[in-house]
Design an enzyme around this catalytic site. Structure first.
Site, PDB file in Angstrom:
ATOM      1  N   GLY A   1     -23.156  59.801  82.388  1.00 26.04           N
ATOM      2  CA  GLY A   1     -22.125  60.807  82.643  1.00 26.04           C
ATOM      3  C   GLY A   1     -22.208  61.862  81.547  1.00 26.04           C
TER       4      GLY A   1
ATOM      5  N   HIS B   1      -1.746  58.325  85.900  1.00 21.29           N
ATOM      6  CA  HIS B   1      -1.592  59.757  86.198  1.00 21.29           C
ATOM      7  C   HIS B   1      -0.454  59.899  87.198  1.00 21.29           C
ATOM      8  CE1 HIS B   1      -2.363  63.863  87.296  1.00 21.29           C
ATOM      9  NE2 HIS B   1      -3.329  63.943  86.407  1.00 21.29           N
TER      10      HIS B   1
ATOM     11  N   SER C   1      -4.771  67.093  90.763  1.00 25.98           N
ATOM     12  CA  SER C   1      -5.013  67.493  89.369  1.00 25.98           C
ATOM     13  C   SER C   1      -3.760  68.057  88.686  1.00 25.98           C
ATOM     14  CB  SER C   1      -6.128  68.539  89.352  1.00 25.98           C
ATOM     15  OG  SER C   1      -6.187  69.145  88.091  1.00 25.98           O
TER      16      SER C   1
ATOM     17  N   ARG D   1       1.660  62.815  80.543  1.00 26.04           N
ATOM     18  CA  ARG D   1       1.539  61.983  81.748  1.00 26.04           C
ATOM     19  C   ARG D   1       2.351  60.696  81.653  1.00 26.04           C
ATOM     20  NH1 ARG D   1      -4.984  63.046  82.499  1.00 26.04           N
ATOM     21  NH2 ARG D   1      -4.704  65.235  83.024  1.00 26.04           N
TER      22      ARG D   1
ATOM     23  N   SER E   1     -10.478  64.874  77.434  1.00 23.73           N
ATOM     24  CA  SER E   1     -11.444  63.801  77.616  1.00 23.73           C
ATOM     25  C   SER E   1     -12.866  64.335  77.773  1.00 23.73           C
ATOM     26  CB  SER E   1     -11.033  62.984  78.828  1.00 23.73           C
ATOM     27  OG  SER E   1     -12.048  62.108  79.154  1.00 23.73           O
TER      28      SER E   1
END
Ligand SMILES: Cc1cc2nc3c(=O)[nH]c(=O)nc-3n(C[C@H](O)[C@H](O)[C@H](O)COP(=O)(O)OP(=O)(O)OC[C@H]3O[C@@H](n4cnc5c(N)ncnc54)[C@H](O)[C@@H]3O)c2cc1C
Length: 544
Positions: free
Chosen positions: A10, A233, A247, A282, A378
């Site tokens: 990733g 989230h 999002s 969050r 992140s």
């Protein structure tokens, strides 16, 4: 050092590989799937940076303070300062390799605010930030591959690390095509295997991120840190395959949360926290949503269509596809779901674990986010940590490697062959399903001692039957052998949550609802022959 093997491709693995290769090292980059299928491509909202053309009043120190505060002061100041002060360089680097960030009609960068940010500092690429960054990094990696500096190996799952006397000498990989185990020896190993979503079944993330590598390394002596901090989230929707993320960009663009009471909308976040209510962190929003006990909706229908089309196009499409909703008109029914893991492999500032020459970067490492991560931090941490590890490795002399692992590897091959022939009682998929039920039930947004103990008892049972797994040919062989490591990680997570007797960030204990300033430390968990020991990270007692 001359040779490094990086597990996971990733954004973190790619960044580390490019930097190591750029320093002249030979890199072997392994993963089961191409980078274009890593969880990193799902990142839609953006990446945080304070750049020299910052929004008036913003500063790197404000980014640092927001990150520390958002993480409830459980991330070290030195680490977070490094992260935030390198953010502009990272944005310029990404632009330099072909990442096109969104700009306004005058060509000025567009930035949005995410929860817990004092200013708008989240750079984005339409609604596909992760995809665009991954494709730019992949192009760079291909260039270095063509130059012979990177060797890319697909269809490879991590099996275990080759460790002798506390020093990591390489990895043992499972080749999905041949079903064989094979070693790769290297001067250093970098783990970049992402989060631990699969412990919880359906989440917003990728099922590739199952936590096995962290769990197996834990059983091999690596310490894990802050596992109890799991980010829910607040805005996701249910789909047959997974929880789909709505999002934070939606709230960043002005989206409002509400529930219905007596035919009227109650904007509960704004009522309690004022103007910035919908952009609280969050952990706070998820808890507030849960405490209403009602169905919650997110509304953007008041935004003009051009804003929705240009900035929230992907959200509009996914709501239409999965919920048959037109967000230009209809409110979106949303609920919190597991999304991100602040905990993971414990690393020093240089991203080395407690095992020499074994490094961890990106979401599988625990470093910058404390008790709660801010949106947009992140991706930044994935790139920055990859760079930090690469600089450390490329500047270090190789250790002499004389140990012969042949016997150990043969034993592991035999154990794997026995498992593939196993006709025992318990199909591995059955245990996996029970595991995710246990985790969801006992490690929700609100926890308490009795449910955590109950979860540990269930885990003890699954672990006790794990050596009686019946090989399940309906799933990938990896999904069979990975169960042991995943169960160890799950148990360690519950132990950490039980041990932290306070509420902080994403860890909320109904039996200890207050933050306890005497517990401003990270938790470390170690494994020794089936014994789990959780202790405060003595080196890190943070400010509060
Ligand atoms: C829906 C969604 C939206 C997000 N949006 C944002 C955002 O807008 N901004 C932001 O900052 N963050 C965002 N995040 C978080 C962010 O995307 C991730 O934290 C980040 O991309 C992690 O990168 P990584 O390289 O560490 O891991 P990943 O991208 O998950 O890559 C992990 C790699 O490891 C490999 N791997 C896994 N297990 C094994 C194994 N056993 N053996 C071998 N290889 C293995 C995988 O195949 C993959 O190649 C979002 C997350 C999700 C789920």
């Amino acid at each position: 050092m001359d040779k490094v093997v990086i597990v996971g491709s990733g954004i973190a693995g790619l960044s580390c590989a490019i930097r190591c290769a750029g320093a002249g090292m030979h890199v072997v980059l392994v993963s089961p799937f191409p980078s274009e299928r890593s969880q990193s491509v799902m990142a839609a909202g953006g990446i945080n940076a304070v750049t020299s053309d910052h929004e008036s009043g913003d500063s790197v120190s404000s980014h640092i303070e927001d990150t520390l505060k958002g993480g409830c002061y459980l991330a070290g100041r030195m680490a977070v300062s490094g992260l935030c002060s390198h953010a502009e360089d990272i944005i310029r680097y990404l632009e330099g390799i072909g990442t096109v960030f969104s700009v306004d009609e005058k060509g000025r960068p567009m930035r949005r605010a995410f929860g817990g940010q004092s200013f708008k500092r989240t750079y984005y690429c339409g609604s596909g930030t992760g995809k665009i960054i991954v494709s730019a990094l992949v192009m760079e990696a291909r260039r270095l591959e063509a130059a012979g500096l990177i060797t890319r190996m697909l269809w490879q799952h991590f099996h275990s690390a080759l460790i002798h006397e506390g020093v990591c000498r390489g990895v043992l990989l499972f080749d999905d095509r041949t079903g064989n185990l094979h070693p790769i020896y290297a001067d250093a190993v970098v783990m970049a295997t992402g989060g631990q979503n699969a412990l919880f079944g359906k989440t917003t993330g990728s099922t590739q991120c199952d936590g096995y590598a962290a769990g197996m390394l834990f059983m091999q002596g690596a310490q894990l840190k802050n596992l109890e901090f799991i980010q829910y989230h607040p805005t996701t929707i249910e789909t047959p395959q997974k929880r789909m993320l709505i999002s934070e960009a939606v709230r960043g663009e002005g989206g409002r949360l509400f529930y219905q009471e007596d035919g009227k909308r109650v904007y509960f976040m704004e009522d309690k926290y004022g103007e910035k209510g919908n952009l609280m962190t969050r952990d706070v929003i998820s808890r507030e949503m849960e405490s209403t006990g009602r169905d919650i909706f997110l509304d953007v229908s008041f935004l003009d269509k051009a804003t929705i089309d240009n900035r929230l196009g992907e959200v509009r499409d996914l709501c239409m596809k999965y919920a048959h909703l037109d967000i230009c008109r209809d409110p979106i029914p949303v609920a919190p779901s597991v999304h991100f893991f602040m905990g993971g492999l414990a690393v020093h500032l240089n991203h080395e674990t407690n095992l020499r020459n074994l490094f961890a970067v990106g979401e599988c490492a625990s470093m910058y986010h404390g008790a709660n991560r801010l949106g947009g931090n992140s991706l930044l941490a994935a790139i920055y940590s990859g760079n930090v590890a690469a600089d450390e490795i490329s500047g270090r002399a190789s250790d002499e490697n004389t140990h012969d692992f042949t016997l150990e590897i043969e034993k592991k091959k035999e154990a794997l062959a026995r498992m593939f022939d196993s006709q025992s009682r318990f199909p591995s998929l059955y245990i996996r399903n029970m595991l995710s039920d246990t985790m969801r039930k006992n490690l929700g947004i609100v926890r308490e001692e009795s449910s955590l103990r109950h979860g540990i008892e269930e885990l003890e049972y699954y672990i006790s039957i794990a050596d009686q797994i019946r090989y399940d040919s309906s799933v990938n062989p990896y999904d069979n052998y990975s169960l042991t490591g995943i169960l160890a990680l799950a148990r360690a997570t519950l132990e950490c949550a039980l041990e932290r007797k306070e509420s902080r960030g994403s860890h909320y204990r109904s039996d200890y609802p207050e933050t306890d300033s005497t517990q401003s430390f990270a938790s470390l968990v170690s494994y020794d022959g089936g014994k789990y020991t959780v202790c405060p990270d003595k080196e890190c007692f943070y400010e509060s």
